[in-house]
Design a protein around this motif. Structure first.
Motif, PDB file in Angstrom:
ATOM      1  N   ASN A  16       2.777   1.871  -3.387  1.00  0.00           N
ATOM      2  CA  ASN A  16       1.992   2.209  -4.440  1.00  0.00           C
ATOM      3  C   ASN A  16       1.341   3.676  -4.381  1.00  0.00           C
ATOM      4  OD1 ASN A  16       2.107  -0.407  -5.560  1.00  0.00           O
ATOM      5  ND2 ASN A  16      -0.039  -1.172  -5.046  1.00  0.00           N
ATOM      6  N   THR A  17       1.207   3.772  -3.141  1.00  0.00           N
ATOM      7  CA  THR A  17       0.763   5.316  -3.030  1.00  0.00           C
ATOM      8  C   THR A  17       1.991   6.266  -3.168  1.00  0.00           C
ATOM      9  OG1 THR A  17       0.492   4.876  -0.685  1.00  0.00           O
ATOM     10  CG2 THR A  17      -1.320   5.921  -1.685  1.00  0.00           C
ATOM     11  N   THR A  18       3.203   5.931  -2.598  1.00  0.00           N
ATOM     12  CA  THR A  18       4.218   6.595  -2.804  1.00  0.00           C
ATOM     13  C   THR A  18       4.760   6.816  -4.465  1.00  0.00           C
ATOM     14  OG1 THR A  18       5.280   5.650  -1.191  1.00  0.00           O
ATOM     15  CG2 THR A  18       6.614   6.692  -2.516  1.00  0.00           C
ATOM     16  N   ASN A  39       1.696  12.009   3.629  1.00  0.00           N
ATOM     17  CA  ASN A  39       0.584  11.811   2.543  1.00  0.00           C
ATOM     18  C   ASN A  39       0.455  10.226   2.213  1.00  0.00           C
ATOM     19  OD1 ASN A  39       0.014  14.515   1.918  1.00  0.00           O
ATOM     20  ND2 ASN A  39       1.984  14.721   1.509  1.00  0.00           N
ATOM     21  N   VAL A  40       1.387   9.554   2.538  1.00  0.00           N
ATOM     22  CA  VAL A  40       1.327   8.066   2.225  1.00  0.00           C
ATOM     23  C   VAL A  40       0.879   6.901   3.335  1.00  0.00           C
ATOM     24  CG1 VAL A  40       2.873   8.053   0.219  1.00  0.00           C
ATOM     25  CG2 VAL A  40       3.573   7.280   2.329  1.00  0.00           C
ATOM     26  N   GLN A  80      -1.547   7.718   5.311  1.00  0.00           N
ATOM     27  CA  GLN A  80      -2.963   7.672   5.744  1.00  0.00           C
ATOM     28  C   GLN A  80      -3.735   6.603   5.512  1.00  0.00           C
ATOM     29  OE1 GLN A  80      -4.052  11.198   3.571  1.00  0.00           O
ATOM     30  NE2 GLN A  80      -3.268  12.461   4.825  1.00  0.00           N
ATOM     31  N   SER A  81      -3.224   5.499   4.558  1.00  0.00           N
ATOM     32  CA  SER A  81      -4.091   4.186   4.503  1.00  0.00           C
ATOM     33  C   SER A  81      -3.785   3.306   5.517  1.00  0.00           C
ATOM     34  CB  SER A  81      -3.767   3.877   3.105  1.00  0.00           C
ATOM     35  OG  SER A  81      -2.432   4.053   2.729  1.00  0.00           O
ATOM     36  N   ASN A 125     -11.982   5.461   2.667  1.00  0.00           N
ATOM     37  CA  ASN A 125     -11.780   5.228   1.374  1.00  0.00           C
ATOM     38  C   ASN A 125     -12.985   6.077   0.541  1.00  0.00           C
ATOM     39  OD1 ASN A 125     -11.555   4.004  -0.928  1.00  0.00           O
ATOM     40  ND2 ASN A 125     -12.001   1.860  -0.338  1.00  0.00           N
ATOM     41  N   VAL A 174       0.916  -1.151  -0.156  1.00  0.00           N
ATOM     42  CA  VAL A 174      -0.115   0.086  -0.233  1.00  0.00           C
ATOM     43  C   VAL A 174       0.979   1.164  -0.083  1.00  0.00           C
ATOM     44  CG1 VAL A 174      -1.544   1.367   1.604  1.00  0.00           C
ATOM     45  CG2 VAL A 174      -2.141  -1.110   0.909  1.00  0.00           C
ATOM     46  N   SER A 195       2.323   6.879  -6.957  1.00  0.00           N
ATOM     47  CA  SER A 195       1.812   7.916  -7.611  1.00  0.00           C
ATOM     48  C   SER A 195       2.030   9.449  -6.919  1.00  0.00           C
ATOM     49  CB  SER A 195       0.201   7.635  -7.495  1.00  0.00           C
ATOM     50  OG  SER A 195       0.021   7.436  -6.348  1.00  0.00           O
ATOM     51  N   ALA A 196       2.353   9.438  -5.740  1.00  0.00           N
ATOM     52  CA  ALA A 196       2.482  10.604  -4.830  1.00  0.00           C
ATOM     53  C   ALA A 196       3.657  11.327  -5.395  1.00  0.00           C
ATOM     54  CB  ALA A 196       2.476  10.517  -3.511  1.00  0.00           C
TER      55      ALA A 196
END
Ligand SMILES: Nc1ncnc2c1ncn2[C@@H]1O[C@H](COP(=O)(O)OP(=O)(O)OP(=O)(O)O)[C@@H](O)[C@H]1O
Ligand code: SF4
Ligand SMILES: [Mg+2]
Lengths: 312, 427
Positions: A178-180, A210-211, A213-214, A293, A175, A182-183
């Motif tokens: 993947n967020t990294t 920012n990453v 948070q999930s 979500n 998780v 795109s961020a």
């Protein structure tokens, strides 16, 4: 001051932004989980006896004694008080879960950040390893790791928490990675580079917040699973031993023989505790998931405030 | 007016991006090619000057701007700043340099980290350059915020970007850019995402900052009207090249390059807040990966002449536009005679067209020519000869015009005599 307000606001979001079912799931889940957390924290005061206490005032407890005024949930074959063990069990369960989440976050999040930020061969190797771990049947993985780690650390809470972490680290890693990925394309990352920030600074101060948070959602969703796995390991006689700590799975294992003899209380209460805590944690996880979500979130309508042009 | 000393001296700068072909393409060894985002640019930025870079989307303006900060790696060429060449600097030297050259971004909402307060965002610029004391940082942040007109400052310090309007956010971005005391700001379309009502204010603020802090600007925009208001000199960019550069008044009073003329015709509105390009030259911006032969503007140029670089792909475009005006029956008949256009997909100056007999193809070509005799393409056709079942079209060889002096400006167009001794033909 500002930080405090930030934390409070973050804590309140799940409530202010959910409605209907999601909110009720969250509330009920939190209440159940909260009760177990209280039991865990105050176990020494709430539990009538110690988890490995077989006598009081020099008098031995009855062997497999039925529930009574002295022992509300009865006693088991080792003379232990079932109610005390069930309460102390909450402490073990919560300890293990918190410890394993901590380990997951400490290892999974930095790995995901670095892997997603730099990409390249490092990313590919890490992805491969994590995918392999993830594809492995999780319970089997936990068994293998707890064999290895109990050798090293003994049947301690730490060893069990570490073997649980091995199952969940790949999820945190994925998780966050993947967020990294795109961020890091965001303009504010380019802007950070433009002011002269180093890669480490960009990851720590610009991407991390920012990453991350999930992570709470994965944490709570996995917590329920972790309780089950912990009980499973105990049931197989692996992990924590009866005299080290009270552990529900282990007690269930010992209660197996009792069931045929009509001694129902040694199995019922630990079993019930597992079911309740797992339900509570699942409700919290799903409720949070629904809140955090964005694709599922149904915001309540907020009044629109028009500002005049001059105010801009 | 004495000429100011040069601050940034860019020589023959190219920035090419490798195209990522699919895995399959790489396996069979197909070269995916490169995008020539910046393709041989030479320009200087003088002390205290506002240099405008104007061009349509994809002309390489942002890439050029990013290259000035070392954010986009130069493929070749040099960028001189303070006697050093920026393109050969190490990463840590580049980071240090960014105290002197700063950037303002197009979208202020995207350029600020959503999880940092205004004070943190602006202060971080100081922090990454080693200012440890948070008290000292706070002082400088407050000063910068006051300069960009965010007052009372106390009201903004602890706000998050989401609590601010677009104009306020852009002011924060400006504060972050000036807080280190830079000498050059690269402003990449700093007002194009803002509300009409705040655009002029932000431009005015930038002029004030320039005055007070002695800044020089590279102002990137696709909108000539704001450039006219803001810039001392303007460089018109097309497909990674500068096609015309000169003083703002001269460019507007007397545009020389056909592309500049077209841009000016498209945006006659002098109000910087309103102008939007309406009627850009015919056709689309070509693919920067396979630019046209000769002058890369020739497919869209109304004034093009024989040596502008005519080639097979232009003929293909001509046939295709011709057919959009035919009835289906006529199209069927003509395309049967002409055959597949696949042969016209590459930049060749001599091509074979047709499979239905030389006469049939010739008469189609003649018909197209009679319909629009002024089509510049015909000026580039040297010869049409019979060739098997069709004809062979030969084009005049093209030249790639370098920047040359014309009047008060430099322009890259064959219509102006190339008598400058300078032979810096980019590319
Ligand atoms: N990182 C990159 N990788 C590959 N191609 C790129 C990259 N950045 C830009 N390009 C390509 O380079 C060309 C020029 O892009 P650039 O962003 O510099 O144009 P621009 O003039 O700023 O356009 P716009 O007005 O849309 O901002 C475009 O064809 C673009 O697709
Ligand atoms: S060289 Fe000049 S005339 Fe020829 S195509 Fe280019 S701009 Fe037009
Ligand atoms: Mg751009």
């Amino acid at each position: 001051m500002a930080a405090l307000r930030r934390v409070l606001r973050a804590l309140a979001t799940p409530f202010t932004q959910t409605a209907g079912l999601g909110r009720w799931m969250l509330v009920i889940g939190l209440v159940i989980t909260g009760i177990f957390v209280l039991l865990a924290i105050f176990a020494p005061w709430i539990a009538p006896y110690g988890f490995a206490q077989a006598s009081a005032d020099g008098v031995d407890f009855p062997k497999a004694g039925a529930p009574s005024g002295e022992h509300w949930f009865g006693t088991d074959r080792l003379l232990f008080d079932v109610m005390s063990r069930t309460i102390w069990g909450a402490r073990t369960a919560i300890e293990v879960v918190i410890l394993s989440i901590l380990i997951c976050v400490v290892i999974g999040v930095p790995l995901g950040l670095v892997s997603g930020y730099y990409g390249g061969w490092l990313d590919r190797v890490l992805l491969l390893v994590m995918d392999a771990l993830f594809a492995f049947p999780s319970f089997l993985l936990a068994i293998v790791f707890s064999f290895l780690l109990t050798d090293l650390f003994g049947g301690s809470v730490l060893a069990v928490a570490m073997s649980l972490s091995a199952i969940y680290i790949p999820q945190y890693y994925r998780v966050v990675r993947n967020t990294t990925v795109s961020a890091k394309e965001a303009t504010y990352v380019e802007a950070a580079r433009a002011i002269g920030a180093k890669d480490g600074v960009i990851m720590r101060r610009y991407l991390f917040g920012n990453v991350i948070q999930s992570v709470p959602v994965i944490g709570t969703l996995n917590a329920a699973d972790a309780i089950l796995t912990l009980a499973g390991l105990g049931f197989l006689g692996l992990g924590i031993q009866s005299t080290d700590a009270a552990e529900w799975g282990h007690d269930l294992n010992r209660a197996l023989a009792d069931a045929g003899a009509g001694v129902w209380w040694t199995g019922l209460y630990p079993g019930l505790a597992i079911v309740l805590l797992v339900t509570g944690l699942t409700l919290v996880g799903e409720g949070l998931n629904e809140t955090l979500n964005p694709t599922l979130r149904k915001r309540r309508l907020l009044p629109v405030v028009m500002t005049t042009r001059e105010d801009r | 007016m004495p000429t100011k000393p040069d601050l940034i001296d860019v020589r023959d700068l190219s920035v090419h991006f490798g195209l990522r072909g699919g895995t399959l393409g790489r396996l069979v060894g197909r070269d995916a090619g490169v995008v020539r985002a910046v393709d041989g640019i030479s320009v200087t930025l003088r002390e205290g000057e506002v240099l405008g870079l104007v061009g349509e989307s994809g002309s390489g303006k942002s890439t050029f701007g990013r290259a000035l900060l070392g954010l986009a790696p130069a493929t070749s060429g040099t960028i001189g700043f303070d006697g050093a060449d920026l393109t050969s600097m190490s990463r840590s030297e580049l980071r240090a340099l960014r105290q002197s050259i700063q950037m303002v971004f197009q979208d202020p909402s995207a350029a600020l980290n959503p999880s940092m307060t205004v004070a943190e965002a602006v202060g971080d610029a100081l922090r990454v350059h080693g200012m440890k004391s948070s008290v000292e940082r706070r002082e400088r942040v407050v000063e910068a915020l006051e300069r960009v007109g965010l007052s009372p400052v106390q009201l903004f310090l602890d706000k998050y970007p989401r609590d601010l309007s677009g104009g306020q956010k852009q002011r924060v971005v400006l504060a972050r850019a000036i807080v280190m005391g830079p000498r050059v700001l690269v402003a990449d379309e700093p007002i194009s995402m803002l509300d009409m009502s705040v655009r002029a204010k932000i431009l005015q603020l930038m002029l004030d900052l320039k005055q007070d802090l002695g800044l020089s600007y590279v102002y990137i925009t696709h909108d000539l009207a704001s450039a006219k208001f803001f810039c001392d000199r303007i460089a018109i960019m097309y497909l990674g090249r500068i096609v015309e550069i000169g003083d703002t008044e001269e460019i507007f009073a007397n545009p020389r390059h056909p592309y500049t003329k077209a841009l000016l015709r498209a945006a006659p509105d002098p109000d910087p807040a309103r102008a939007v390009a309406k009627d850009l030259p015919r056709g689309e911006v070509p693919d920067a990966a396979v630019p046209p032969l000769g002058c890369s503007f020739h497919p869209r140029c109304p004034e093009a002449v024989a040596q502008c670089g005519w080639e097979a792909r232009d003929l293909r475009t001509l046939l295709e536009t011709h057919w959009t005006r035919r009835t289906p029956e006529e199209y069927d008949a003509e395309s049967a005679a002409v055959g597949s256009l696949d042969a016209l997909a590459r930049p060749d100056t001599s091509v074979h067209v047709g499979r239905g007999g030389a006469d049939a193809v010739r008469s189609i070509l003649d018909r197209i020519r009679d319909e629009e005799p002024d089509e510049p393409l015909w000026r580039g056709v040297a010869d049409v000869t019979d060739d098997g079942a069709g004809v062979r079209v030969d084009f005049h060889p093209g030249v790639d015009p370098a920047l040359r002096r014309a009047g008060g400006v430099d322009v890259a167009c064959v219509l102006y005599p190339d008598d400058s001794p300078d032979d810096s033909a980019g590319g």
